[in-house]
Design an enzyme around this catalytic site. Structure first.
Site, PDB file in Angstrom:
ATOM      1  N   LYS A   1       1.057  -1.257  -0.020  1.00  6.45           N
ATOM      2  CA  LYS A   1       0.186   0.117   0.058  1.00  6.45           C
ATOM      3  C   LYS A   1       1.036   1.196  -0.027  1.00  6.45           C
ATOM      4  O   LYS A   1       1.838   1.491   0.649  1.00  6.45           O
ATOM      5  CB  LYS A   1      -0.780  -0.099   1.370  1.00  6.45           C
ATOM      6  CG  LYS A   1      -2.196   1.097   1.196  1.00  6.45           C
ATOM      7  CD  LYS A   1      -2.692   1.087   2.485  1.00  6.45           C
ATOM      8  CE  LYS A   1      -3.835   2.020   2.537  1.00  6.45           C
ATOM      9  NZ  LYS A   1      -4.770   1.974   3.910  1.00  6.45           N
TER      10      LYS A   1
ATOM     11  N   SER B   1      -9.979   2.292   2.978  1.00  7.47           N
ATOM     12  CA  SER B   1      -8.839   3.029   2.255  1.00  7.47           C
ATOM     13  C   SER B   1      -7.783   2.086   1.322  1.00  7.47           C
ATOM     14  O   SER B   1      -7.434   2.566   0.333  1.00  7.47           O
ATOM     15  CB  SER B   1      -7.964   3.900   2.994  1.00  7.47           C
ATOM     16  OG  SER B   1      -7.103   3.284   4.107  1.00  7.47           O
TER      17      SER B   1
ATOM     18  N   SER C   1     -10.133  -0.118   7.120  1.00 13.15           N
ATOM     19  CA  SER C   1      -9.587   0.272   5.664  1.00 13.15           C
ATOM     20  C   SER C   1      -9.101  -1.354   5.438  1.00 13.15           C
ATOM     21  O   SER C   1      -8.585  -1.263   4.065  1.00 13.15           O
ATOM     22  CB  SER C   1      -8.528   1.264   5.839  1.00 13.15           C
ATOM     23  OG  SER C   1      -9.056   2.452   5.774  1.00 13.15           O
TER      24      SER C   1
END
Lengths: 482, 485
Positions: B76, B151, B175
């Site tokens: 990420k 997210s 997330s």
């Protein structure tokens, strides 16, 4: 009507750790800008603080030295504001749960009595960097070397009633933190910085509105700033005005102060607990261990100096209050074996020199060992006191070892009685007129007339003859002529 | 190759069925030809990936292979990567190349993993739909007109679309779990403190936690083995032994008590989602677990408490982005104030600004007690709810999200509706508990997630239950249409 002044101090004290409070970067003073700022100090994304245990220990030492309570659980908070020398956009500090709670210390007043000043609390926090406004063509430079240097902010109760007491309190704090060796105490480096809260009132009235004058970095400036502010507040009130709660800045160079911001303009710092640092839990065993390791404190040393070295209370204060001075004095004494001479030199010649050049004793170009070597030459009569001052002057210029200076400059005192005798004989021979006068003079007048001969002999020896011996030999010879 | 799990790929590499370079090239080719459909990567690191793969092949051949040797993963874009842009999905850091690695990035490098690139995400991890990314939204591989969740939408999508077999992610209020649910994959948020936050760009420090995303619980266990552990550089890191999470995967789950919180099955839950979740719970029961109704009475307060605490912390965490030292700086600032104002106004997107404003407001003089302090009190109550519950049960289970993936723009004008998507996930962050999401069915051909919430540091038990469930079901093996290319 009598005015009364109320003063409280906030003292930012840089802790003498090797590395910063939340990072491994060096805290050494004077490096090239931004060479001692690591990713954490620069607040690079994703970096995290880790508390320097040494800073914590030093804060606990201070607390114990002033008889304070140590917060069993203390916590860091974030104080939010934007400024370029504050890379994270918040200062990590303590508010609700400081490490040191309460405490007190005694100051000596001019009349010889003592007064107890209470400490409200002391908390750990990080220092900010520095903004540099010169040499950047209208722009500002940022030096983050100081960012993250550990501080304890010591907050007093408003227990002082004039600038003398405030200075005495500040000096006592200085003595304590340098004795604990938790602060180098070098004011010129900003190692201790004072904010003073001042208000005035008529005797017996409620507390007046206070102002805060920030960032005073010497005892002298603090004293002048307080006097100035007290005067301003009294004038203001007597002229029918009112004091505004505000933050003020004092400029020591011009001895002027100005308002920086009013209460209305004060920042809302939006403090909240720092989620990156867990609360610190301190147990009694840790506190006991720190307590057991505390070095001698100024009050105890004062007493010891009076007893061990037969110093007056005043001299014991001058030599013993500041840890570095005390250490210098004791090293000198140990090496030269003469406490009285060492005391005279450290508090006399050396102190005057440091004072005139605005230096701390740690910065002295003449080390305690070198001074001791010089004192030894006074004791063994190699040099006179007067000559020794000359040698000291040369040592101060960085030439170091007194023996080689004495040798190289031919400053050695002539104590060889044969050589002195020869000089005396020569002067007597060349001064027949003065000798006649002396021999024919009244006995009562003769001692006064000796000066001429001594002067001639000293001149002949280029000042190096031991004056005591000169006197002795001369008198013997003259008496023999009678 | 791309339909294999990490565990299967590891066996394939060991048996020389394919080399790491072949495997890496295969995924890089897929990213090149397919990611324009999903927008799941912000940066692809082809050269360094191939270099790592070559090194891995050497190590595999000499028998020096470490745990993940030669296996491709994606990080990420919230984890700092030395020499590789780390944007955090923001214009603010579009130009930011860190000179250091996040701790977990180092861990994966040491384990021999091959990093394909950095995945797309909501800006500074603030969002539940990936619509706040400066790099444009990620599309859900199951329905490209739907959001992937957020997210960590990019990390979830790369796995669902078989562009990488595994990815790292972070979870502040859901997330990891919410996008895992919406994309039909397995994602785990560890106990707070289990995975180092060093080098992970902070959103809300007391809630943020890194964790793995993968096809299966077994893969997640392999990844967690690499990610978990004490880190002296993170003061909130737990100094606690890390078990081998793969060692207990197969344990029998008979006799375990599974708590079913009534608050997670209220009127806000989509009935079709509920049905899928109930069927999953029945499967656990079938394997010998006991289902027990429990109550987490303060659940309804988790969203409001979270949306005070997280923005409050974020408002301070994001102050460092001021245009002074790195990141975005506005053009030709006239003075300091102008530089601050415009750099932040131009560098941050709307959702980030909204949260900074909310957070600063909640912390300001006169409001602190009513908001921040109150929220912290609620946080303690929520934690207490769980502590009581865990006196009676071994694990808590329920839906990950109230609804399957929604269409782009569906909640764009209503941040509160968006925030409610995290209603079942937020409490685990507030309490610091480990939680995971695993696929348990479909609603309108969109994946549904089953959430497990474990006791502190009991990731192994959670993974054990998830693995046993996945041995009996094949929801986690389903792939979106068109993936078999």
């Amino acid at each position: 009507m009598t005015w009364e002044t109320v003063i409280g101090l906030e003292v930012h004290t840089q802790l003498a750790t090797h590395t910063k409070i939340f990072s491994g970067a060096s805290t050494e003073f004077g490096a090239e800008p931004n060479t001692q700022a690591c990713a954490i100090d620069l607040a690079m994304p994703g970096t995290l603080p880790v508390l320097n245990e040494e800073a914590l220990r030093m804060a606990v030492m201070f607390g114990l030295a002033v008889d304070a309570d140590i917060g069993k659980i203390s916590a860091f908070e974030r104080k939010n504001y934007f400024y370029p020398d504050l890379p994270k956009g918040y200062q990590t500090t303590q508010l609700e749960k400081p490490i040191v709670l309460g405490g007190h210390l005694d100051i000596e007043l001019a009349d010889g009595t003592t007064k107890t000043i209470r400490i409200h609390h002391a908390h750990l926090e990080e220092d900010a960097g520095k903004s540099l406004h010169e040499d950047f063509h209208g722009m500002s430079g940022i030096d983050l070397n100081r960012a993250g240097t550990p501080l304890i902010e010591i907050v007093s109760e408003p227990d002082m009633s004039n600038s003398d007491e405030a200075v005495a309190f500040a000096k006592k704090l200085h003595a304590i933190v340098t004795s604990l060796e938790i602060c180098d105490g070098i004011m010129a480096h900003g190692s201790m910085r004072f904010d003073v809260n001042v208000s005035v009132r008529h005797k017996g009235d409620e507390l007046g509105i206070r102002t805060e004058t920030k960032n005073l970095n010497s005892f002298r400036f603090m004293e002048k700033a307080i006097k100035k502010e007290v005067e301003r507040q009294i004038d203001l009130i007597e002229d029918g005005g009112t004091v505004l709660q505000e933050t003020r800045l004092y400029d020591g160079d011009t001895d002027t102060a100005r308002s920086m911001r009013s209460k209305e303009e004060a920042n809302d710092y939006r403090y909240f607990p720092c989620p990156d640092l867990l609360p610190i839990e301190i147990d009694q065993a840790y506190i006991d261990a720190v307590k057991a390791s505390l070095p001698e404190l100024p009050d105890a040393r004062h007493q010891r100096f009076m007893e061990q070295y037969q110093l007056s209370s005043y001299d014991a204060g001058v030599l013993g209050d500041d840890a570095a001075t005390a250490h210098y004095f004791e090293t000198t004494t140990e090496q030269c074996g003469d406490a009285k001479l060492a005391a005279n030199w450290v508090s006399g010649e050396l102190a005057a020199k440091l004072n005139s050049e605005d230096m701390a004793i740690q910065q002295s170009p003449v080390s305690a060992e070198q001074l001791a070597a010089l004192i030894k030459r006074i004791s063994d009569k190699t040099v006179s006191n007067k000559m020794a001052r000359e040698v000291f002057e040369v040592m101060w210029q960085g030439e170091g070892d007194p023996d080689s200076i004495i040798e190289a400059r031919g400053l050695k005192q002539v104590s060889d009685s044969g050589a002195i005798e020869a000089m005396v004989d020569e002067v007597i021979e060349n001064s027949s007129k003065q000798i006649d006068n002396y021999l024919n003079a009244d006995e009562a007048k003769r001692p006064k007339m000796l000066g001429y001969f001594v002067g001639q002999i000293m001149k002949a020896s280029k000042g190096q003859a031991n004056p005591q011996q000169v006197n002795e030999i001369l008198l013997n010879k003259l008496n023999a002529l009678l | 190759m791309h339909n294999k799990t990490l565990a299967e790929l590891k066996i394939g590499l060991a048996k020389r069925e394919f080399s790491s370079v072949e495997l890496t090239r295969h995924f890089l080719d897929r990213i090149k030809s397919l990611d324009e459909n999903y927008n799941s990567f912000i940066s692809v690191t082809e050269d360094s990936a191939l270099a790592s793969a070559r090194q891995a092949d050497t190590n595999l051949s000499t028998g020096e292979a470490s745990a993940l040797c030669g296996l491709p993963i994606a990080h990420k874009d919230i984890f700092c990567t030395n020499g590789v842009r780390t944007s955090c999905g923001s214009r603010m850091l579009d130009n930011f190349v860190p000179p250091y690695n996040a701790r977990i990035v180092d861990n994966f490098a040491a384990a021999g993993a091959v990093v394909l690139g950095k995945t797309n995400m909501d800006e500074f991890a603030m969002g539940s739909s990936n619509e706040t990314s400066y790099y444009g939204p990620v599309k859900n591989p199951w329905h490209t007109d739907c959001v992937p969740g957020g997210s960590s939408g990019g990390s979830a999508a790369v796995i669902a679309a078989r562009l990488a077999p595994a990815a790292t992610a972070t979870d502040t209020g859901g997330s990891i779990r919410q996008p895992a649910a919406l994309c039909g994959i397995t994602g785990l948020k560890p106990t707070y403190g289990r995975v180092s936050r060093w080098g992970m760009i902070a959103f809300a420090s007391s809630l943020d936690q890194g964790g793995p995303m993968a096809h299966s619980a077994e893969d997640a266990a392999m990844l967690l083995n690499i990610m978990a552990g004490f880190d002296a550089r993170d003061s909130t890191s737990a100094e606690r032994k890390v078990p081998d999470y793969t060692a207990t995967l197969n344990q029998d789950i008979a006799g375990l008590t599974v708590g079913i919180p009534s608050e997670y099955f209220d009127e806000g839950l989509n009935p079709a989602t509920e049905q899928a979740v109930r069927e999953a719970l029945a499967e656990l029961e079938k394997q010998g677990a006991t289902l027990k109704d429990i109550s987490l009475p303060h659940s309804h307060l988790s969203v409001p408490a979270y949306y005070v605490i997280a923005p409050a912390e974020a408002s301070a965490n994001l102050s460092r982005f001021d245009g002074a030292r790195y990141g975005y700086r506005c053009k030709d600032p006239v003075d300091l104030h102008d530089m601050y104002m415009r750099s932040r106004a131009e560098g941050f997107g709307d959702e980030v600004k909204r949260r900074i404003l909310v957070g600063a407001y909640c912390l300001s003089a006169g409001y602190y007690d009513a908001y921040y302090n109150k929220a912290m009190q609620v946080r303690r109550l929520i934690k207490n709810d769980f502590e009581s519950a865990f006196n009676e049960v071994d694990i808590i289970a329920g839906p990950t999200c109230p609804n399957p993936a929604f269409e782009f723009g569906a909640k764009g004008d209503n941040p509160v509706a968006m925030y409610l998507e995290d209603i079942y996930t937020i409490a685990a962050n507030l309490a610091g508990l480990p939680a995971m999401s695993l696929p348990c069915g479909f609603v309108d051909e969109k994946p549904v997630g089953l959430q497990l919430i474990g006791q502190y540091f009991e990731e192994a038990r959670m993974l054990n239950i998830a693995h046993r469930y996945q041995l009996a079901t094949d929801w986690h093996q389903q792939s979106p249409a068109g993936i078999q290319l």
